[in-house]
Design a protein around this motif. Structure first.
Motif, mmCIF file in Angstrom:
data_model
loop_
_atom_site.group_PDB
_atom_site.id
_atom_site.type_symbol
_atom_site.label_atom_id
_atom_site.label_comp_id
_atom_site.label_asym_id
_atom_site.label_seq_id
_atom_site.Cartn_x
_atom_site.Cartn_y
_atom_site.Cartn_z
ATOM 1 N N TYR A 90 0.873 -1.174 0.000
ATOM 2 C CA TYR A 90 0.000 0.000 0.000
ATOM 3 C C TYR A 90 0.909 1.222 0.000
ATOM 4 N N ASN A 91 0.928 1.984 -1.087
ATOM 5 C CA ASN A 91 1.830 3.125 -1.281
ATOM 6 C C ASN A 91 3.293 2.719 -1.145
ATOM 7 N N PRO A 92 3.753 1.754 -1.951
ATOM 8 C CA PRO A 92 5.142 1.314 -1.845
ATOM 9 C C PRO A 92 6.107 2.276 -2.534
ATOM 10 N N ALA A 93 7.391 2.080 -2.264
ATOM 11 C CA ALA A 93 8.436 2.758 -3.038
ATOM 12 C C ALA A 93 8.784 1.840 -4.200
ATOM 13 N N MET A 94 9.046 2.420 -5.361
ATOM 14 C CA MET A 94 9.402 1.633 -6.538
ATOM 15 C C MET A 94 10.670 2.215 -7.142
ATOM 16 N N ILE A 95 11.657 1.336 -7.411
ATOM 17 C CA ILE A 95 12.911 1.786 -8.004
ATOM 18 C C ILE A 95 13.362 0.795 -9.074
ATOM 19 N N LYS A 96 14.095 1.299 -10.046
ATOM 20 C CA LYS A 96 14.661 0.445 -11.091
ATOM 21 C C LYS A 96 15.986 -0.096 -10.593
ATOM 22 N N TYR A 97 16.216 -1.395 -10.845
ATOM 23 C CA TYR A 97 17.480 -2.027 -10.505
ATOM 24 C C TYR A 97 17.840 -2.982 -11.634
ATOM 25 N N GLY A 98 18.757 -2.579 -12.493
ATOM 26 C CA GLY A 98 19.119 -3.402 -13.650
ATOM 27 C C GLY A 98 17.928 -3.594 -14.570
ATOM 28 N N GLU A 99 17.600 -4.857 -14.854
ATOM 29 C CA GLU A 99 16.445 -5.200 -15.688
ATOM 30 C C GLU A 99 15.222 -5.519 -14.835
ATOM 31 N N SER A 100 15.150 -4.916 -13.657
ATOM 32 C CA SER A 100 14.080 -5.236 -12.711
ATOM 33 C C SER A 100 13.527 -3.981 -12.066
ATOM 34 N N ILE A 101 12.360 -4.150 -11.440
ATOM 35 C CA ILE A 101 11.758 -3.109 -10.609
ATOM 36 C C ILE A 101 11.658 -3.663 -9.195
ATOM 37 N N VAL A 102 12.186 -2.914 -8.241
ATOM 38 C CA VAL A 102 12.112 -3.305 -6.840
ATOM 39 C C VAL A 102 10.941 -2.562 -6.203
ATOM 40 N N VAL A 103 10.057 -3.303 -5.559
ATOM 41 C CA VAL A 103 8.923 -2.726 -4.849
ATOM 42 C C VAL A 103 9.215 -2.895 -3.360
ATOM 43 N N VAL A 104 9.298 -1.781 -2.655
ATOM 44 C CA VAL A 104 9.733 -1.788 -1.260
ATOM 45 C C VAL A 104 8.603 -1.368 -0.345
ATOM 46 N N GLY A 105 8.265 -2.255 0.568
ATOM 47 C CA GLY A 105 7.357 -1.965 1.663
ATOM 48 C C GLY A 105 6.035 -1.361 1.279
ATOM 49 N N GLY A 106 5.770 -0.250 1.913
ATOM 50 C CA GLY A 106 4.482 0.409 1.832
ATOM 51 C C GLY A 106 4.050 0.717 3.254
ATOM 52 N N LYS A 107 2.848 1.168 3.410
ATOM 53 C CA LYS A 107 2.348 1.530 4.734
ATOM 54 C C LYS A 107 2.334 0.305 5.649
ATOM 55 N N ASP A 108 3.034 0.391 6.769
ATOM 56 C CA ASP A 108 3.126 -0.666 7.785
ATOM 57 C C ASP A 108 3.580 -2.005 7.216
ATOM 58 N N SER A 109 4.458 -1.984 6.227
ATOM 59 C CA SER A 109 4.948 -3.215 5.626
ATOM 60 C C SER A 109 6.456 -3.122 5.417
ATOM 61 N N VAL A 110 7.146 -4.225 5.667
ATOM 62 C CA VAL A 110 8.584 -4.289 5.418
ATOM 63 C C VAL A 110 8.902 -5.264 4.290
ATOM 64 N N LYS A 111 7.900 -5.793 3.640
ATOM 65 C CA LYS A 111 8.094 -6.762 2.563
ATOM 66 C C LYS A 111 8.694 -6.076 1.336
ATOM 67 N N CYS A 112 9.699 -6.725 0.754
ATOM 68 C CA CYS A 112 10.345 -6.217 -0.453
ATOM 69 C C CYS A 112 10.342 -7.321 -1.502
ATOM 70 N N GLU A 113 10.054 -6.914 -2.729
ATOM 71 C CA GLU A 113 10.020 -7.865 -3.835
ATOM 72 C C GLU A 113 10.676 -7.231 -5.047
ATOM 73 N N ILE A 114 11.137 -8.083 -5.938
ATOM 74 C CA ILE A 114 11.750 -7.611 -7.168
ATOM 75 C C ILE A 114 11.046 -8.281 -8.345
ATOM 76 N N PHE A 115 10.682 -7.468 -9.344
ATOM 77 C CA PHE A 115 10.002 -7.964 -10.533
ATOM 78 C C PHE A 115 10.965 -7.888 -11.700
ATOM 79 N N ASN A 116 11.285 -9.039 -12.297
ATOM 80 C CA ASN A 116 12.171 -9.096 -13.441
ATOM 81 C C ASN A 116 11.374 -8.746 -14.694
ATOM 82 N N LEU A 117 11.782 -7.695 -15.381
ATOM 83 C CA LEU A 117 11.056 -7.226 -16.560
ATOM 84 C C LEU A 117 11.253 -8.128 -17.776
ATOM 85 N N VAL A 118 12.319 -8.918 -17.785
ATOM 86 C CA VAL A 118 12.592 -9.789 -18.921
ATOM 87 C C VAL A 118 11.718 -11.043 -18.870
#
Length: 127
Positions: A90-118
């Protein structure tokens, strides 16, 4: 490129740096009425949007968040729904990392995931 909500109409604003002009396209994205906490990232002339339909206080929730790509060069009026994330963001931070997008946390969340665009797959990262 940016998605804005003007009088309950969703607009896609594209700013052309070369010609120093802005073009706005009205869209009828019904899904945006369901997503309260979304974030956006502009990457390679596409707009990536990640967010949840509601705020869930249990950060271990595996409901996942919507993950959407808008590519105006292909078809401006359509959304490309990618695979939902594994966790709720919920309202996460999103950043580009290489060929991926990293989705970080959000409101009251510490979960981080990475989405490979390829290969268009999610992978969890350590909390």
């Amino acid at each position: 490129m940016q998605a804005t909500n003007i009088n309950k109409k969703i607009m896609i604003n594209i700013y052309d740096v070369e010609y120093d002009s802005e073009i706005s396209y009205e869209q009828n994205f019904r899904i945006f009425n369901q997503i309260e906490g979304f974030s956006q990232l502009c990457l390679n002339n596409c707009l990536y949007i990640c967010g949840s339909s509601n705020f869930i206080t249990d950060s271990s929730n595996h409901e996942g968040s919507y993950f959407i790509r808008i590519d105006p060069a292909k078809n401006l009026g359509s959304l490309n729904f990618l695979i939902n994330s594994c966790y709720c963001h919920y309202n996460p931070a999103m950043i580009k990392y290489g060929e991926s997008i990293v989705v970080v946390g959000g409101k009251d969340s510490v979960k981080c995931e990475i989405f490979n665009l390829v290969n268009e797959k999610w992978k969890g990262l350590p909390d």
